[in-house]
Motif scaffolding. Sequence first.
Motif, PDB file in Angstrom:
ATOM      1  N   TYR A  58     101.010 -21.319 -55.022  1.00  0.00           N
ATOM      2  CA  TYR A  58     101.372 -20.750 -53.724  1.00  0.00           C
ATOM      3  C   TYR A  58     100.149 -20.456 -52.856  1.00  0.00           C
ATOM      4  CZ  TYR A  58     106.008 -20.131 -55.732  1.00  0.00           C
ATOM      5  OH  TYR A  58     107.235 -20.354 -56.308  1.00  0.00           O
ATOM      6  N   GLU A  59      99.020 -21.022 -53.220  1.00  0.00           N
ATOM      7  CA  GLU A  59      97.792 -20.793 -52.466  1.00  0.00           C
ATOM      8  C   GLU A  59      97.757 -21.774 -51.282  1.00  0.00           C
ATOM      9  OE1 GLU A  59      94.905 -19.597 -50.696  1.00  0.00           O
ATOM     10  OE2 GLU A  59      94.542 -21.673 -51.234  1.00  0.00           O
ATOM     11  N   TYR A  60      98.087 -21.268 -50.087  1.00  0.00           N
ATOM     12  CA  TYR A  60      98.122 -22.115 -48.900  1.00  0.00           C
ATOM     13  C   TYR A  60      97.080 -21.721 -47.859  1.00  0.00           C
ATOM     14  CZ  TYR A  60     102.685 -23.322 -50.846  1.00  0.00           C
ATOM     15  OH  TYR A  60     103.704 -23.716 -51.681  1.00  0.00           O
ATOM     16  N   LEU A  71     101.832 -15.867 -47.775  1.00  0.00           N
ATOM     17  CA  LEU A  71     101.289 -17.075 -48.393  1.00  0.00           C
ATOM     18  C   LEU A  71     100.382 -17.899 -47.497  1.00  0.00           C
ATOM     19  CD1 LEU A  71     104.431 -18.356 -50.384  1.00  0.00           C
ATOM     20  CD2 LEU A  71     102.654 -16.753 -51.119  1.00  0.00           C
ATOM     21  N   LYS A  97     100.669 -17.653 -59.754  1.00  0.00           N
ATOM     22  CA  LYS A  97     100.892 -17.958 -58.341  1.00  0.00           C
ATOM     23  C   LYS A  97      99.924 -19.005 -57.782  1.00  0.00           C
ATOM     24  CE  LYS A  97     102.970 -13.521 -57.087  1.00  0.00           C
ATOM     25  NZ  LYS A  97     102.927 -12.354 -56.161  1.00  0.00           N
ATOM     26  N   TYR A 148      95.703 -15.716 -56.662  1.00  0.00           N
ATOM     27  CA  TYR A 148      96.221 -17.086 -56.601  1.00  0.00           C
ATOM     28  C   TYR A 148      95.191 -18.054 -57.164  1.00  0.00           C
ATOM     29  CZ  TYR A 148      99.641 -14.872 -53.572  1.00  0.00           C
ATOM     30  OH  TYR A 148     100.629 -14.055 -53.076  1.00  0.00           O
TER      31      TYR A 148
END
Length: 216
Positions: free
Chosen positions: A150-152, A100, A147, A141
């Motif tokens: 959850y894009e970091y 992630l 998702k 993402y």
Amino acid sequence: MATLLHIDSSAFPSEASSSRAVTDAFRKTWQEQHPDGTVIYRDLAANPVPHITADAHTAGFADPAAHTPEQAAAFAARVKLIEEVEQADAVLIGAPMYNLTIPSTLKAWLDNVILFGRTAGEAPSAQGTPVTVVASRGGSYAPGTPKEGYEYVQNYLQAVLVDMLALDLDLIVPELTMAPHNPAMAELVPLFEASRDRALEDAAAKAKLLTTRLPA
């Protein structure tokens, strides 16, 4: 002559790495446009930089004349990395998503490069330098996907590269890179192939576009 600082952080070799394939395409076009230019290359998987230490950190806020021998050595290594960014006309970073976020090797490089009062703060020393980031990931993402939250990678690099270092960020995002390897994702292979092809085309196009902004 133009100088490109090229950073790769994928743990995989070129033939198995989506991010390296795209950074290679960018670099190849760059070198075609700047045959007499300079490329400074750092492969953080093959030759990782040291993680930030107490000596390296505290030295950045202390008078160099008061540095201990340990602080002086650690800070000299940081300054070398910082000067590479400051002297570059453009920066290229391969930043695959691992669990992630970005690889720890890339985080270590950033921790060394970020120095308040020099590269960060009121007058960042590399302000305005164009940086192209290849942010590859095994799934998707993108906005609207399950998702998305959850894009970091992009969020973090936007904060660091733009908000702190004041660089001019451009992103290339090859997605679904696990589709050819994961049977559960087999139906997504055409989408992966389209994303890969688009990323390779974007890399070449962005490298050419920078030619109009930078010295020959």
